[in-house]
Design a protein around this motif. Structure first.
Motif, PDB file in Angstrom:
ATOM      1  N   CYS A   1       7.528  26.338 -17.672  1.00 51.69           N
ATOM      2  CA  CYS A   1       6.977  25.564 -16.685  1.00 51.69           C
ATOM      3  C   CYS A   1       5.882  26.302 -15.841  1.00 51.69           C
ATOM      4  CB  CYS A   1       7.857  24.789 -16.091  1.00 51.69           C
ATOM      5  SG  CYS A   1       8.876  23.774 -17.196  1.00 51.69           S
ATOM      6  N   ALA A   2       5.865  27.318 -16.156  1.00 54.56           N
ATOM      7  CA  ALA A   2       4.974  28.267 -15.236  1.00 54.56           C
ATOM      8  C   ALA A   2       3.400  27.517 -14.733  1.00 54.56           C
ATOM      9  CB  ALA A   2       4.615  29.619 -15.524  1.00 54.56           C
TER      10      ALA A   2
ATOM     11  N   ARG B   1       3.659  24.604 -12.719  1.00 59.20           N
ATOM     12  CA  ARG B   1       4.135  24.783 -11.267  1.00 59.20           C
ATOM     13  C   ARG B   1       2.789  25.532 -10.701  1.00 59.20           C
ATOM     14  NH1 ARG B   1       9.285  26.735 -13.579  1.00 59.20           N
ATOM     15  NH2 ARG B   1      10.774  25.116 -12.640  1.00 59.20           N
ATOM     16  N   LEU B   2       2.000  26.135 -11.512  1.00 60.23           N
ATOM     17  CA  LEU B   2       0.710  26.804 -11.081  1.00 60.23           C
ATOM     18  C   LEU B   2      -0.159  25.690 -10.703  1.00 60.23           C
ATOM     19  CD1 LEU B   2      -1.040  29.245 -10.375  1.00 60.23           C
ATOM     20  CD2 LEU B   2      -1.757  29.355 -12.638  1.00 60.23           C
TER      21      LEU B   2
ATOM     22  N   LEU C   1       4.329  30.225  -1.403  1.00 62.47           N
ATOM     23  CA  LEU C   1       4.432  29.266  -2.517  1.00 62.47           C
ATOM     24  C   LEU C   1       5.199  30.408  -3.539  1.00 62.47           C
ATOM     25  CD1 LEU C   1       1.001  27.559  -2.769  1.00 62.47           C
ATOM     26  CD2 LEU C   1       3.392  26.754  -2.019  1.00 62.47           C
TER      27      LEU C   1
ATOM     28  N   ILE D   1       6.221  30.459  -7.816  1.00 67.04           N
ATOM     29  CA  ILE D   1       5.874  30.057  -9.114  1.00 67.04           C
ATOM     30  C   ILE D   1       6.834  30.992  -9.899  1.00 67.04           C
ATOM     31  CG2 ILE D   1       4.225  29.663 -10.871  1.00 67.04           C
ATOM     32  CD1 ILE D   1       2.206  29.585  -8.681  1.00 67.04           C
ATOM     33  N   GLN D   2       7.924  30.337 -10.568  1.00 67.01           N
ATOM     34  CA  GLN D   2       8.933  30.980 -11.313  1.00 67.01           C
ATOM     35  C   GLN D   2       8.197  31.155 -12.725  1.00 67.01           C
ATOM     36  OE1 GLN D   2      12.262  28.550 -11.705  1.00 67.01           O
ATOM     37  NE2 GLN D   2      12.664  28.719  -9.700  1.00 67.01           N
ATOM     38  N   ASN D   3       8.363  32.341 -13.404  1.00 67.00           N
ATOM     39  CA  ASN D   3       7.571  32.775 -14.736  1.00 67.00           C
ATOM     40  C   ASN D   3       8.688  32.321 -15.771  1.00 67.00           C
ATOM     41  OD1 ASN D   3       6.009  33.510 -16.609  1.00 67.00           O
ATOM     42  ND2 ASN D   3       6.711  35.780 -16.240  1.00 67.00           N
TER      43      ASN D   3
ATOM     44  N   ALA E   1       0.904  24.004  -7.231  1.00 67.43           N
ATOM     45  CA  ALA E   1       0.502  24.841  -6.696  1.00 67.43           C
ATOM     46  C   ALA E   1      -1.079  24.716  -6.241  1.00 67.43           C
ATOM     47  CB  ALA E   1       0.727  26.525  -6.702  1.00 67.43           C
TER      48      ALA E   1
ATOM     49  N   MET F   1       6.984  21.948  -6.787  1.00 62.08           N
ATOM     50  CA  MET F   1       6.377  22.993  -6.027  1.00 62.08           C
ATOM     51  C   MET F   1       7.540  23.415  -5.138  1.00 62.08           C
ATOM     52  SD  MET F   1       3.110  23.705  -4.840  1.00 62.08           S
ATOM     53  CE  MET F   1       3.804  25.295  -4.815  1.00 62.08           C
TER      54      MET F   1
END
Length: 165
Positions: free
Chosen positions: A62-63, A66-67, A55, A57-59, A70, A1
């Motif tokens: 692993c998005a 990560r979502l 927050l 969240i890289q696209n 979050a 995160m």
């Protein structure tokens, strides 16, 4: 995160969460916090002073994980139950494979030869092969592949376990 915040020294620890591991750098502050069996992994990165906490969240591949992280963090900040973290948790097969690879690496570090690793860890119910039979066997090739995977995991793969690139 990943949390972008103006003050990386101020950790937004939630009520009841205790820090397990911390690593503080110049531009990042990494933390794993626990409340019972629940774990939250935070990476605080410096943001501009006037910016609110965000927050990030890289696209990438692993998005989705990560979502989900979050969402868990947001639920925790509202005092709601976290529930199991199925996205970030490895499957039973993946856990057993990682444990086997780490056991193999421990054996390598202890100086155990590949044949003993093969029949002690990888094929424990099989009788050890000797001589030319061992050299031409599929068991040997499989064991050598696992040894290469274990070395790769130790030298470069730990960050992949956490889905960091």
């Amino acid at each position: 995160m990943l949390l972008a915040t103006p003050n990386i020294a101020a950790i937004p620890l939630l009520p009841g969460f205790e820090p397990l591991v911390e690593a503080v750098g110049e531009k990042e502050h990494n933390l794993v916090a626990a409340k019972g069996a629940a774990r939250l992994r935070l990476c605080l990165r410096a943001a501009l002073p006037q910016c609110p906490d965000c927050l990030v969240i890289q696209n990438d591949r692993c998005a989705a994980a990560r979502l989900a992280a979050a969402t868990r963090f947001e639920r925790a900040t509202r005092g709601l139950g976290l529930g199991p973290d199925r996205v970030a948790s490895p499957s039973a097969y993946r856990r057993s494979r990682l444990a086997l690879l780490l056991d193999i690496q421990d054996g390598i570090d202890a100086g155990i030869p590949p044949r003993d690793l093969a029949f002690g860890l990888v094929f424990p119910r099989q009788r050890p092969l000797a001589g030319a039979t061992w050299k031409g066997s599929g068991e040997r090739r499989h064991t050598l592949r696992l040894i290469a995977d274990a070395r790769s995991l130790v030298t470069s793969g730990y960050r992949k376990l956490l889905c960091h690139d």
